[in-house]
Design a protein around this motif. Structure first.
Motif, PDB file in Angstrom:
ATOM      1  N   ALA A 139       0.825  -1.208   0.000  1.00  0.00           N
ATOM      2  CA  ALA A 139       0.000   0.000   0.000  1.00  0.00           C
ATOM      3  C   ALA A 139       0.860   1.260   0.000  1.00  0.00           C
ATOM      4  CB  ALA A 139      -0.932  -0.009   1.213  1.00  0.00           C
ATOM      5  N   SER A 140       1.985   1.232   0.704  1.00  0.00           N
ATOM      6  CA  SER A 140       2.842   2.417   0.772  1.00  0.00           C
ATOM      7  C   SER A 140       3.487   2.713  -0.582  1.00  0.00           C
ATOM      8  CB  SER A 140       3.926   2.230   1.839  1.00  0.00           C
ATOM      9  OG  SER A 140       4.717   1.083   1.560  1.00  0.00           O
ATOM     10  N   VAL A 141       3.886   1.653  -1.302  1.00  0.00           N
ATOM     11  CA  VAL A 141       4.480   1.843  -2.636  1.00  0.00           C
ATOM     12  C   VAL A 141       3.431   2.402  -3.600  1.00  0.00           C
ATOM     13  CG1 VAL A 141       5.476   0.654  -4.627  1.00  0.00           C
ATOM     14  CG2 VAL A 141       6.251   0.086  -2.332  1.00  0.00           C
ATOM     15  N   VAL A 142       2.227   1.830  -3.570  1.00  0.00           N
ATOM     16  CA  VAL A 142       1.148   2.317  -4.430  1.00  0.00           C
ATOM     17  C   VAL A 142       0.861   3.789  -4.137  1.00  0.00           C
ATOM     18  CG1 VAL A 142      -1.316   2.102  -4.962  1.00  0.00           C
ATOM     19  CG2 VAL A 142       0.091   0.047  -4.730  1.00  0.00           C
ATOM     20  N   SER A 143       0.839   4.142  -2.864  1.00  0.00           N
ATOM     21  CA  SER A 143       0.572   5.528  -2.476  1.00  0.00           C
ATOM     22  C   SER A 143       1.652   6.466  -3.015  1.00  0.00           C
ATOM     23  CB  SER A 143       0.496   5.633  -0.950  1.00  0.00           C
ATOM     24  OG  SER A 143       0.397   6.972  -0.546  1.00  0.00           O
ATOM     25  N   GLU A 144       2.910   6.078  -2.869  1.00  0.00           N
ATOM     26  CA  GLU A 144       4.016   6.901  -3.378  1.00  0.00           C
ATOM     27  C   GLU A 144       3.900   7.109  -4.883  1.00  0.00           C
ATOM     28  OE1 GLU A 144       7.698   5.166  -2.245  1.00  0.00           O
ATOM     29  OE2 GLU A 144       7.261   5.219  -0.103  1.00  0.00           O
ATOM     30  N   ASP A 145       3.606   6.018  -5.585  1.00  0.00           N
ATOM     31  CA  ASP A 145       3.499   6.103  -7.039  1.00  0.00           C
ATOM     32  C   ASP A 145       2.288   6.929  -7.465  1.00  0.00           C
ATOM     33  OD1 ASP A 145       5.697   4.530  -7.032  1.00  0.00           O
ATOM     34  OD2 ASP A 145       4.770   2.751  -7.904  1.00  0.00           O
ATOM     35  N   ALA A 146       1.184   6.815  -6.715  1.00  0.00           N
ATOM     36  CA  ALA A 146      -0.013   7.595  -7.035  1.00  0.00           C
ATOM     37  C   ALA A 146       0.235   9.092  -6.821  1.00  0.00           C
ATOM     38  CB  ALA A 146      -1.186   7.122  -6.179  1.00  0.00           C
ATOM     39  N   ILE A 147       0.957   9.446  -5.777  1.00  0.00           N
ATOM     40  CA  ILE A 147       1.307  10.844  -5.526  1.00  0.00           C
ATOM     41  C   ILE A 147       2.201  11.359  -6.650  1.00  0.00           C
ATOM     42  CG2 ILE A 147       2.616  12.383  -4.021  1.00  0.00           C
ATOM     43  CD1 ILE A 147      -0.071  11.685  -2.835  1.00  0.00           C
ATOM     44  N   TRP A 148       3.174  10.514  -7.057  1.00  0.00           N
ATOM     45  CA  TRP A 148       4.041  10.907  -8.171  1.00  0.00           C
ATOM     46  C   TRP A 148       3.229  11.140  -9.444  1.00  0.00           C
ATOM     47  CZ3 TRP A 148       4.449   8.234 -12.768  1.00  0.00           C
ATOM     48  CH2 TRP A 148       5.407   8.696 -13.666  1.00  0.00           C
ATOM     49  N   LEU A 149       2.278  10.258  -9.729  1.00  0.00           N
ATOM     50  CA  LEU A 149       1.456  10.402 -10.926  1.00  0.00           C
ATOM     51  C   LEU A 149       0.631  11.680 -10.871  1.00  0.00           C
ATOM     52  CD1 LEU A 149       0.273   9.319 -13.571  1.00  0.00           C
ATOM     53  CD2 LEU A 149      -1.321   7.934 -12.204  1.00  0.00           C
ATOM     54  N   ARG A 150       0.077  11.980  -9.713  1.00  0.00           N
ATOM     55  CA  ARG A 150      -0.730  13.204  -9.579  1.00  0.00           C
ATOM     56  C   ARG A 150       0.098  14.445  -9.851  1.00  0.00           C
ATOM     57  NH1 ARG A 150      -1.866  16.947  -5.510  1.00  0.00           N
ATOM     58  NH2 ARG A 150      -3.948  17.889  -5.741  1.00  0.00           N
ATOM     59  N   GLU A 151       1.350  14.445  -9.416  1.00  0.00           N
ATOM     60  CA  GLU A 151       2.181  15.645  -9.513  1.00  0.00           C
ATOM     61  C   GLU A 151       3.104  15.631 -10.725  1.00  0.00           C
ATOM     62  OE1 GLU A 151       4.175  15.863  -5.764  1.00  0.00           O
ATOM     63  OE2 GLU A 151       2.349  16.390  -4.648  1.00  0.00           O
ATOM     64  N   TYR A 152       2.947  14.643 -11.609  1.00  0.00           N
ATOM     65  CA  TYR A 152       3.831  14.516 -12.763  1.00  0.00           C
ATOM     66  C   TYR A 152       3.763  15.776 -13.642  1.00  0.00           C
ATOM     67  CZ  TYR A 152       5.913  12.584 -17.007  1.00  0.00           C
ATOM     68  OH  TYR A 152       6.710  12.364 -18.101  1.00  0.00           O
ATOM     69  N   GLU A 153       4.930  16.432 -13.780  1.00  0.00           N
ATOM     70  CA  GLU A 153       5.081  17.641 -14.585  1.00  0.00           C
ATOM     71  C   GLU A 153       4.172  18.787 -14.138  1.00  0.00           C
ATOM     72  OE1 GLU A 153       4.954  16.917 -18.785  1.00  0.00           O
ATOM     73  OE2 GLU A 153       6.994  16.135 -18.781  1.00  0.00           O
ATOM     74  N   GLU A 154       3.787  18.776 -12.855  1.00  0.00           N
ATOM     75  CA  GLU A 154       3.013  19.875 -12.285  1.00  0.00           C
ATOM     76  C   GLU A 154       3.884  20.616 -11.281  1.00  0.00           C
ATOM     77  OE1 GLU A 154       0.236  21.006 -13.124  1.00  0.00           O
ATOM     78  OE2 GLU A 154      -0.997  19.427 -14.017  1.00  0.00           O
TER      79      GLU A 154
END
Length: 908
Positions: A139-154
């Motif tokens: 769950a922690s890895v998924v959360s990290e990756d989801a945060i990265w996806l949300r902020e990608y190039e933002e």
């Protein structure tokens, strides 16, 4: 619009470092599949479409080909519009909106739920960042990756697109863990209130999707095999189109769906399909054996498969050049195998996988291929003993997991299955349809194959006692405990062996006259059971990563049955029951039992205390949580023997039965209460439901039948009876702490039902009575501290001195409540640390609580105390706390962790 990583041929190409970091998400980009070459499209489009209608999962390429009008439509079921509408609703801005929204899809297996979910992602990829979660990652890895996806190039984390995450057939526990991790991340980043960050779309198979939706009606969608009139027309038209394009055997799963999986049609359809398919098949060939192995796994283990590498090893193929590998494998299969096996790929490892096109086909293949000459247990044993598959190293962990699940994993309604089972579905089938001996033989072979695994020894103990083979069950339970001495679950199983053995012995004596001599064997077995359950209790308490209260339930259940046996003897029954109580509670020794029960006297005279301690432990658990924690989630191996579906009712009934045995009187109103001893009165209080705060407050939650006791009196009358059994002058009685807690709690309960009751003493008198509680708060029970918070919560009319004194009392009580709560919950994941709210503040004084308007500071909610003191109130959901210093209103709830803030709203 942010630019997401481009996709070529369905693959996501990031730089090497990012690809390693973002491995837990299958990212769906805006230009997904657009880089696919025209030559590939032309050569592969028919195979891609056929793979889907043959039983494969819908791919992004399927949906892209439809968008480009290269292939015909993929039908959108009515549920698509429902789910898509919920997604759009989540996007509507609201100041009070949570940063994370959840949508649940429950669907019949094979009803197109996964297709609906992926259609929703595909059609929302322009407005949302979309990805599919790979549940093999934490769950922690998924959360990290989801945060990265949300902020990608933002550049500004406050202005990112929301992320739509799809969870397919994930446990609720896993989903909650990811949600918790995301909430922590969002709070840490101080995202502005009202900003939607994530939509979690859960797509789970269920055999009763409508029921799952009714249990929580908000943001739920059910998808069943039943088609609407519009859907029937769509499926009928599409079926005619596909029948012109493909042979019937290549669109089987679509046909099953278009027929709504109606049993009278489908069973015959599948039967005839398989019968036709198997004509001319070589029963003895290794390929047919492979089909049988895969069919066995697919029938009994959800989402199971065998890697192509394992298949090649079984078939004896050794291909050194990868470009010839797929061709060599497919040509090695028989025509029948090519029609029923479908090729997939693991989303994490990209290993090629093999499974049967549909579970119904797998089940029918087993039936027809095995015929009358071979049983499923024989096939399972053959698979278990197949050294080639078992020892093959490539993809071994996944294969071993499926093989283990075949023999170990039970079915659970909570996991989407049709029913709860005590054993794995295969073992259930063998013991019921074949014979228990075969099932035992299978588990014995599995025990040896898995290196004498203690969990298989536990399963053997269970299986043997289920079939009244108690000597064998005892030996296997001892074996499991010897291998894992401190495992509370194994100790629970051992206790259940003796419990069931005792029950069988007790039942066998029902037709005979019971004497002190002929019940010795049963007594000994019951006491062994209690001893095992006590060991289970101890192990569970000492295990800092597990909450297992099965031992406490076991002690009470066996203890009550033991009391029932003892009181049925002529020496202790009827008018002689007082002798029974005297024997169990004092040094008194009846002549009839002195010699026969010589070795049991000490244990039997301690039984009342043992049951009482277990009841108090369970009461404390339920006062925190109100439900049996064991019923929520279950690990694959470590499970209790049985779960209590209605633990509150169980506690009320068992407490009443316990009180009845030791009160020594009937509940007739004509009896003179002045004749009762203090012990008898205490047991009568237990019998009425006043033995602990959980049973007392339960009278408020189910007033119709007094929470399962079917008492003729109203809850008010019951509470008045309970209070009347306490000393008439409690101030001078110096009651024990537990009794004082129950006395005060009974008044709180009665005040909720009747403020005019003559038995209700003044609120101030209860405050004075609380002076009898221990001065040192570490000596106080959690329920004591809870009542102190209620009794001394400050009121508007208090003087400053009174407020200051009350705040000190309340703060001290809360500090110790929180320490006890943390100790109670051990090291389990934070999101599991639930709490049950017993009371809310409402208007008024004394028994009548009041609502307070409060303010918050530095992301913490406070009440303003005397002299500007700040009283911190934890929020039930931390994500609801605004990040700026703002005035807020909330509902104040009282729990055994302390006060909590509900529905926090910023004052406008």
């Amino acid at each position: 619009m942010k630019r997401l990583p481009i996709h070529v041929k369905g693959e996501c190409f990031l730089d090497t470092r990012e690809e390693e970091m973002r491995c837990s998400l299958e990212i769906l980009s805006l230009n997904h599949c657009e880089e696919t070459s025209p030559d590939v499209i032309e050569s592969e489009k028919e195979n891609i479409e056929q793979q889907f209608y043959h039983g494969g999962k819908v791919t992004w390429m399927n949906l892209w080909l439809v968008d480009q009008k290269i292939v015909g439509e993929v039908i959108q079921r009515d549920a698509y519009n429902e789910v898509n509408s919920l997604v759009k609703d989540c996007l509507c801005w609201s100041l009070d909106r949570a940063p994370i929204s959840c949508i649940n899809m429950y669907h019949h297996p094979g009803s197109g739920g996964s297709t609906v979910a992926r259609q929703v992602l595909w059609n929302n990829r322009r407005d949302l960042s979309c990805a599919v979660v790979k549940p093999s990652y934490s769950a922690s890895v998924v959360s990290e990756d989801a945060i990265w996806l949300r902020e990608y190039e933002e550049k500004d984390p406050q202005k990112c697109l929301p992320v739509l995450l799809l969870f397919e057939d994930c446990d609720q526990e896993y989903l909650e863990d990811v949600k918790y991790e995301l909430e922590v991340a969002v709070n840490t980043k101080k995202i502005a209130r009202g900003t939607l960050c994530f939509i979690l779309l859960s797509c789970r198979r269920s055999h009763n999707p409508e029921k799952m939706c009714k249990e929580s009606p908000q943001h739920n969608v059910s998808i069943t095999h039943k088609l609407s009139e519009t859907e029937k027309k769509q499926f009928s038209k599409k079926r005619r189109s596909l029948e012109k394009q493909f042979k019937p055997e290549f669109i089987l799963t679509f046909v099953l769906m278009s027929e709504e999986f109606e049993s009278h049609k489908i069973i015959e359809y599948v039967k005839q399909f398989v019968k036709h398919l198997l004509q001319g098949i070589d029963i003895k060939s290794v390929v047919t054996k492979l089909v049988l192995y895969v069919a066995l796994l697919n029938t009994y283990v959800q989402n199971s498969f065998i890697s192509q590498s394992h298949c090649e090893a079984l078939l004896g193929l050794s291909i050194h050049l990868d470009r010839f590998r797929q061709h060599a494998f497919e040509t090695s299969l028989s025509e029948q195998a090519r029609l029923v096996l479908i090729h997939l790929r693991d989303e994490k490892t990209y290993i090629k996988l093999i499974r049967i096109i549909h579970p119904l086909i797998a089940k029918e293949l087993l039936h027809q291929l095995l015929g009358d000459k071979q049983q499923q247990s024989d096939l399972a044993l053959d698979l278990l003993n197949n050294d080639v598959l078992f020892e093959h190293r490539f993809g071994k962990d996944q294969y071993m997991k499926f093989l283990r699940d075949l023999f170990m994993t039970r079915r659970r309604i909570s996991k989407g299955d049709k029913m709860d089972t005590f054993f794995s579905p295969l073992i259930e089938h063998v013991r019921e349809k074949e014979c228990p001996d075969k099932a035992i033989e299978l588990l014995k072979a599995a025990y040896k194959r898995f290196h004498e695994d203690a969990f298989f020894a536990q399963q053997l103990a269970r299986l043997n006692y289920k079939h009244d083979r108690f000597e064998e069950a005892e030996q296997w339970a001892k074996t499991a405990v010897a291998k894992r001495p401190n495992n509370s679950y194994f100790l629970d199983t051992k206790g259940q062996v003796y419990r069931q053995w005792f029950t069988a012995k007790f039942k066998a004596m029902k037709q005979t006259e019971k004497t002190p001599e002929n019940v010795v064997d049963a007594l000994e077995t019951a006491l062994k059971a209690i001893e095992c359950f006590q060991e289970c209790e101890k192990a569970a308490v000492e295990d800092n990563e597990t909450i297992n209260n099965a031992g406490f339930f076991g002690v009470v259940e066996v203890g009550c049955e033991l009391l029932k046996l003892i009181s049925s003897l002529d020496a202790f029954s009827g008018r002689n029951h007082s002798r029974c109580i005297k024997y169990l509670l004092t040094d008194y020794m009846p002549a009839e039992v002195e010699i026969p029960w010589e070795i049991f006297h000490g244990k039997l005279k301690n039984i009342q205390k043992i049951i009482l301690e277990a009841l108090e432990w369970i009461s404390e658990d339920l006062s925190y949580f109100q439900t049996d924690l064991n019923t929520d989630e279950e690990k694959t191996s470590e499970t209790v023997e049985r779960t209590t579906k209605y633990p509150m009712h169980w506690l009320v009934n068992k407490s009443s039965a316990y009180g009845k045995y030791f009160s020594g009187v009937s509940r007739s109103k004509d009896q003179n209460e002045g004749k009762f001893t203090p012990v008898m009165k205490r047991m009568m209080i237990y019998h009425h439901g006043g033995g602990n705060i959980t049973t007392i407050f339960s009278l408020l939650t189910n007033q119709k039948d007094c929470c399962g006791l079917n008492k003729p009196e109203s809850p008010v009358m019951v509470l008045e009876q309970i209070i009347s059994l306490y000393p008439s002058n409690p101030m001078g009685a110096q009651m024990p702490q537990a009794d004082l807690v129950n006395y005060i709690a009974s008044h709180f309960a009665l005040s909720c039902l009747s403020t005019q009751s003559p038995k209700l003493v003044a609120f101030q008198d209860l405050q004075s009575l609380s002076d009898q509680f221990p001065r040192e708060k570490q000596r106080c029970l959690p329920s004591t501290l809870f009542l102190l918070v209620l009794l001394f919560w400050p009121e508007e009319h208090d003087t400053e001195a009174e407020k200051e004194h009350k705040y000190e009392t309340v703060l001290s009580a809360i500090e110790h409540l929180q320490r006890l709560y943390d100790k109670k919950l051990k090291d389990i994941p934070p999101r599991k640390k639930r709490i049950y709210t017993h009371f809310f503040l409402s208007n008024g004084t004394g028994f009548e609580k009041f609502v307070h308007k409060s303010w918050m500071e530095d992301e913490k909610v406070f009440l303003e105390g005397p002299k500007g003191m700040k009283f911190y109130i934890p929020a039930l959901k931390t994500s609801s706390v605004p990040h700026n210093n703002e005035n807020v209103t909330f509902y104040l709830g009282f729990t055994l962790k302390g006060p909590v803030a509900y529905n926090i709203t910023v004052q406008t």
